[in-house]
Design an enzyme around this catalytic site. Structure first.
Site, PDB file in Angstrom:
ATOM      1  N   LYS A  42     148.042 117.342  69.196  1.00 19.20           N
ATOM      2  CA  LYS A  42     149.317 118.355  69.333  1.00 19.20           C
ATOM      3  C   LYS A  42     149.478 119.288  68.514  1.00 19.20           C
ATOM      4  O   LYS A  42     149.744 120.637  68.593  1.00 19.20           O
ATOM      5  CB  LYS A  42     150.569 117.375  69.541  1.00 19.20           C
ATOM      6  CG  LYS A  42     150.422 116.629  70.692  1.00 19.20           C
ATOM      7  CD  LYS A  42     151.622 115.523  70.673  1.00 19.20           C
ATOM      8  CE  LYS A  42     151.541 114.461  71.811  1.00 19.20           C
ATOM      9  NZ  LYS A  42     152.254 113.288  71.412  1.00 19.20           N
ATOM     10  N   HIS A  97     144.429  99.642  72.084  1.00 20.40           N
ATOM     11  CA  HIS A  97     145.045 100.686  71.461  1.00 20.40           C
ATOM     12  C   HIS A  97     145.187 100.422  69.892  1.00 20.40           C
ATOM     13  O   HIS A  97     145.579 101.094  69.210  1.00 20.40           O
ATOM     14  CB  HIS A  97     146.410 100.855  71.912  1.00 20.40           C
ATOM     15  CG  HIS A  97     146.460 101.478  73.435  1.00 20.40           C
ATOM     16  ND1 HIS A  97     146.451 102.943  73.688  1.00 20.40           N
ATOM     17  CD2 HIS A  97     146.380 101.031  74.477  1.00 20.40           C
ATOM     18  CE1 HIS A  97     146.318 103.148  74.882  1.00 20.40           C
ATOM     19  NE2 HIS A  97     146.437 101.941  75.410  1.00 20.40           N
ATOM     20  N   LYS A 108     155.986 110.365  62.794  1.00 27.43           N
ATOM     21  CA  LYS A 108     155.306 109.053  63.748  1.00 27.43           C
ATOM     22  C   LYS A 108     156.040 107.991  63.529  1.00 27.43           C
ATOM     23  O   LYS A 108     156.813 107.899  62.384  1.00 27.43           O
ATOM     24  CB  LYS A 108     153.808 108.947  63.285  1.00 27.43           C
ATOM     25  CG  LYS A 108     153.619 109.009  61.868  1.00 27.43           C
ATOM     26  CD  LYS A 108     151.955 109.013  61.429  1.00 27.43           C
ATOM     27  CE  LYS A 108     151.413 110.507  61.625  1.00 27.43           C
ATOM     28  NZ  LYS A 108     150.144 110.185  62.270  1.00 27.43           N
ATOM     29  N   ARG A 109     155.839 106.780  63.758  1.00 23.36           N
ATOM     30  CA  ARG A 109     156.365 105.548  63.703  1.00 23.36           C
ATOM     31  C   ARG A 109     156.104 105.222  62.300  1.00 23.36           C
ATOM     32  O   ARG A 109     155.021 105.620  61.582  1.00 23.36           O
ATOM     33  CB  ARG A 109     155.915 104.438  64.513  1.00 23.36           C
ATOM     34  CG  ARG A 109     156.567 104.563  65.907  1.00 23.36           C
ATOM     35  CD  ARG A 109     158.017 104.336  66.042  1.00 23.36           C
ATOM     36  NE  ARG A 109     158.275 102.840  65.605  1.00 23.36           N
ATOM     37  CZ  ARG A 109     158.867 102.200  66.384  1.00 23.36           C
ATOM     38  NH1 ARG A 109     158.958 102.202  67.753  1.00 23.36           N
ATOM     39  NH2 ARG A 109     159.139 100.826  65.848  1.00 23.36           N
ATOM     40  N   LYS A 121     150.097 103.931  58.250  1.00 24.93           N
ATOM     41  CA  LYS A 121     150.206 105.414  58.634  1.00 24.93           C
ATOM     42  C   LYS A 121     150.533 106.096  57.081  1.00 24.93           C
ATOM     43  O   LYS A 121     150.520 107.380  56.915  1.00 24.93           O
ATOM     44  CB  LYS A 121     151.354 105.666  59.561  1.00 24.93           C
ATOM     45  CG  LYS A 121     150.962 105.026  60.958  1.00 24.93           C
ATOM     46  CD  LYS A 121     152.061 105.404  61.752  1.00 24.93           C
ATOM     47  CE  LYS A 121     151.888 104.716  63.056  1.00 24.93           C
ATOM     48  NZ  LYS A 121     150.849 105.494  63.938  1.00 24.93           N
ATOM     49  N   THR A 155     147.806 110.766  68.500  1.00 23.92           N
ATOM     50  CA  THR A 155     147.827 111.870  69.632  1.00 23.92           C
ATOM     51  C   THR A 155     148.758 112.937  69.073  1.00 23.92           C
ATOM     52  O   THR A 155     148.364 114.213  69.456  1.00 23.92           O
ATOM     53  CB  THR A 155     148.349 111.445  70.892  1.00 23.92           C
ATOM     54  OG1 THR A 155     149.392 110.522  70.596  1.00 23.92           O
ATOM     55  CG2 THR A 155     147.376 110.341  71.831  1.00 23.92           C
TER      56      THR A 155
END
Ligand code: 26W
Length: 797
Positions: free
Chosen positions: A644, A353, A532-533, A538, A640
């Site tokens: 969504k 992952h 998100k984290r 990110k 992911t």
């Protein structure tokens, strides 16, 4: 077998019966919590019947089963999921109304089962629901943490962590299975006895099993999530207690329970902590024993184990399964070593992952030898066997006194998969390049997906109703049917209804914000969301940098006809991740200044919502307009959340990273706000010595924003607070925030312009919904079933 033939009156009576006889509570005195438990028990009764039917069918058919081993299952709430999958919304809603209760209030009383950090854990939960919906016999195996992911709050804009003791209240969705407890050992030594290695552990704990039924769509099938809880071999030490050594008397229990006490809150860097390795071995060993117990109880011949068990390793966290299964087959059951290795490989497959080097787990050989002495020996044997099999190979399973769990997982698996097309290609070119050369057909791609039951049908009833009215209900378990909406996208009536659903979702969210957070936002504004984290790759700091530049631009020219925008952030930082915590602090500090600015706040607001979790995502995603997926290309394995948002009609502003690539391919380039360097360009740019300084010189907006931050514009009481953040960005800037800034700014302006034209915007949003059906986890699981597991669906009796 269709939905349960149950009336609202039956449901009401069942609730009242459970309230009285299960909780011993008189309706007149019942709290919201009591009603929620009573409803859960009433729904659970129906669910258990399906569970038994599926288990009976499985025991009769003795099919090949899937065993999904994961350190994390980010389940969220279960009551509404059960009600929706059993199609009991109407009955439950009416029953509660009869009892004077509000459905949403009861549902929201349930604590999230936050047994995961982020993407990996939530994917495991979506997979379990899809396995049940498809009717593929499966067990999920994990740890029943007493404390899930910490509860996040803010103090002066800084993240504060508090324990999340979700089990402090009654958990309606689990059953303890005393009959399948396992004894798990650690430490000790290995001796030879008549040519066989015998491992005598020095320390032992009991793995107690707690089962949660996982129901699928329409209740057609149900599987089991078995979570292990660590309990002492021997209870409390009465002798010591009687000697007044009260603490010592309780020590064995406390020590044992430590193993399943808390989830490690890191989602990228392995801390190398002994307790973490103990957790990994504890649940992996208990699960493999349980799998062999079931297999042998059904009279299977050991060599046939691969025909009956497909064991999926969710990242390297359960990778010790390779050596452990070899130990169980070779040491405990006398299978020849090479046959044991081949048999184990026939069962095992591994999902990677992340490519982040710091996330690829490595354990010191010393720790492994001390905690799992026999496994260290077997790792050496497996390494030697692989060397013999692969003369001239360059890769080894151990290096610099460490065992490499990624290489062990790869070598002990018959299939290895990445989680998006780009990620799988990068796996072959980078972290597993050598192993890929040795085993060219072992790596396959299975692009992630999300369950449409939770993330569309349950989270977004307004849009779901419109979809069902337009194309029927088949989409719920055949999501690619959404492409039938394409025909309606040019129908103004449909688009109006589509826009109305989004607008009402935003109004709901604005009301919730006002009620829960005391914040007022304009539901007509562009809801621009990054949830998100918190992590440098990110790039939440790229987002806030653009926000500061936009603020400065609006301030300089307030009358320029700005499109009102609300920047919404949410996400937790690993407690030890200092830079990520600074990013959170910076976003909160910027929010404080911007939201109080009378000139700009009508056009730009910033929110950082505390304690991001599954339930908050379910509430926010249906209300979002723009989905921020802005990671440095090559870093986000898949994502992911991006899927969504697309399904819920929020187009993406993003880079060509992870599954963004496949989302853009499917929804169409004109319905995706692309920007930034590709993964290849990132590598090239990083080689440019002062890439950040060059970018800053080329874009005064960027320079201005960085200056404002470093001069304390958002931390007047502590001017130098963000010197470190700015120094990193103007210096190394490893994640190329500065080099991607201008392209990001331009993409944001394109999004703004599109949003200013509702017809254009809603058409693009509807295209995202209509064309994102492929990102169902049902499609993903069907891929695993054919490409990796070789399993087929089974229908209940
Ligand atoms: C050892 C500490 C640790 C814990 C968790 C290291 C790494 C992890 C996970 C692999 C991190 C994770 O959640 N990865 C995410 O997995 C998602 C599901 O496949 C992907 O969609 C995300 O891109 C990826 O970051």
């Amino acid at each position: 077998m269709e939905a349960y033939s149950l009336t609202a009156a039956d449901m009401r009576d069942s609730i009242l019966r459970h309230l009285a006889y299960e909780l011993g509570t008189d309706p007149g005195h019942a709290t919201l919590h009591d009603w929620r438990i009573a409803l859960s028990l009433a729904v659970r009764d129906r669910l258990v019947d399906r569970w038994f039917a599926a288990n009976r069918a499985t025991r009769a058919a003795q099919p090949k089963r899937v065993y999904y081993l994961s350190m994390e299952f980010l389940i969220g709430r279960l009551l509404e999921d059960a009600i929706v999958n059993l199609r009991l919304e109407e009955q439950a809603g009416t029953a509660l109304a009869d009892l004077g209760l509000d459905f949403d209030a009861v549902i929201q009383n349930e604590p999230d089962a936050a047994l995961g950090n982020g993407g990996l854990g939530r994917l495991a939960a979506c997979f379990m629901e899809s396995l049940a919906t498809i009717g593929c016999p499966a067990f999920g195996y994990g740890i029943r943490y007493e404390n899930g992911l910490f509860r996040q709050s803010f103090q002066d804009g800084r993240q504060i962590e508090e324990p999340e003791d979700w089990l402090s209240q009654f958990h309606a969705w689990e059953f303890e299975r005393r009959d399948v407890a396992q004894e798990i050992r650690f430490g000790g030594e290995v001796t030879q006895k008549d040519g066989r290695a015998v491992w005598t552990g020095a320390e032992a704990v009991i793995a107690a099993a707690f089962d949660t039924p996982i129901i699928g769509w329409k209740g057609r099938w149900a599987n089991t999530l078995r979570l292990w809880s660590a309990q002492p071999l021997h209870g409390f030490d009465l002798a010591r207690f009687n000697r007044g050594e009260y603490a010592a008397a309780a020590e064995p229990e406390a020590l044992a329970r430590t193993i399943s006490r808390v989830l490690y809150p890191d989602d990228t860097t392995g801390q190398g902590k002994e307790l973490r390795l103990k957790q990994e071995y504890f649940f992996t060993a208990a699960s493999l024993r349980d799998i062999l117990r079931r297999f042998e109880a059904e009279g299977g011949a050991l060599a046939d184990l691969p025909k009956k068990a497909a064991i999926q390793l969710n990242d390297t966290h359960p990778a010790i399964a390779g050596p452990e299964l070899v130990r169980l087959l070779h040491d405990e059951r006398g299978m020849a070593l090479d046959e044991a290795i081949a048999t184990a490989r026939g069962c095992l497959s591994y999902t990677n992952h992340t490519l982040m080097p710091e996330a690829l787990e490595r354990w010191s050989e010393d720790l492994m030898s001390q905690l799992l002495p026999r496994h260290m020996q077997l790792i050496e044997r497996i390494d030697e066997a692989h060397a013999a099999e692969m003369p001239g190979r360059r890769v080894t399973l151990r290096e610099n006194g460490e065992v490499k769990m990624g290489e062990i997982a790869f070598t002990m698996a018959h299939k290895v998969n990445g989680v998006s097309a780009l990620h799988t290609d990068l796996m072959k070119e980078t972290v597993f390049a050598d192993l890929h050369r040795l085993h060219p057909d072992r790596i396959v791609n299975e692009t992630n997906g999300v369950t449409p039951r939770r993330w569309l049908l349950s989270a977004n009833p307004r849009l779901s109703r419109l979809i069902t009215e337009t194309i029927g209900e088949g989409w719920v378990d055949d999501l690619e049917q959404l492409d039938r909406l394409e025909a309606s996208i040019s129908d103004p009536g449909f688009l109006d209804a589509y826009a109305k659903a989004k607008r009402e979702n935003k109004q709901d969210f604005a009301e919730w914000l006002a009620a829960e957070q005391g914040v007022r936002v304009d539901p007509e504004a562009l809801f621009d969301v990054q949830i998100k984290r918190i992590h440098e790759y990110k790039r939440q700091h790229l987002n806030i940098l653009e926000t500061v530049a936009l603020w400065r631009e609006i301030k300089a020219n307030p009358g320029a006809g700005w499109v009102p925008r609300v920047k919404i952030f949410a996400g937790k930082a690993a407690p030890g991740y200092v830079f990520a915590k600074e990013i959170i602090h910076l976003i909160n500090d910027v929010a404080e200044v911007l939201n109080a600015d009378p000139v700009t706040s009508p056009y730009l607001k910033v929110l950082f919502l505390p304690n991001y979790n599954v339930s908050l995502a379910e509430r926010l995603i249906p209300a979002a307009d723009l989905s921020e997926q802005i990671s440095t290309a090559g870093k986000e394995a898949s994502g992911t959340g991006n899927m969504k948002f697309a399904l819920n009609g929020a187009p993406t502003i993003g880079t060509l990273d992870g599954a963004n690539v496949e989302i853009r391919d499917r929804v169409g380039a004109r319905n995706f706000f692309l920007f930034g360097m590709t993964a290849q360009e990132v590598e090239a740019r990083r080689a440019v010595p002062d890439h950040a300084r060059q970018a800053i010189q080329a874009d005064p907006r960027l320079g201005g924003a960085l200056k404002a931050i470093s001069q304390g514009a958002f931390s007047p009481s502590d001017k130098h607070r963000y010197r470190g953040v700015v120094a990193n960005l103007t210096g190394q800037d490893y994640f190329l925030v500065c080099s991607d800034f201008t392209a990001y700014w331009d993409a944001q302006r394109r999004a703004e312009a599109a949003f200013a034209d509702p017809a254009v915007w809603h058409r693009g949003a509807a295209c995202n919904t209509a064309r994102a059906g492929w990102f169902s986890s049902d499609r993903t699981i069907r891929g695993y079933m054919t490409d990796i597991w070789g399993t087929v669906p089974l229908a209940a009796e």
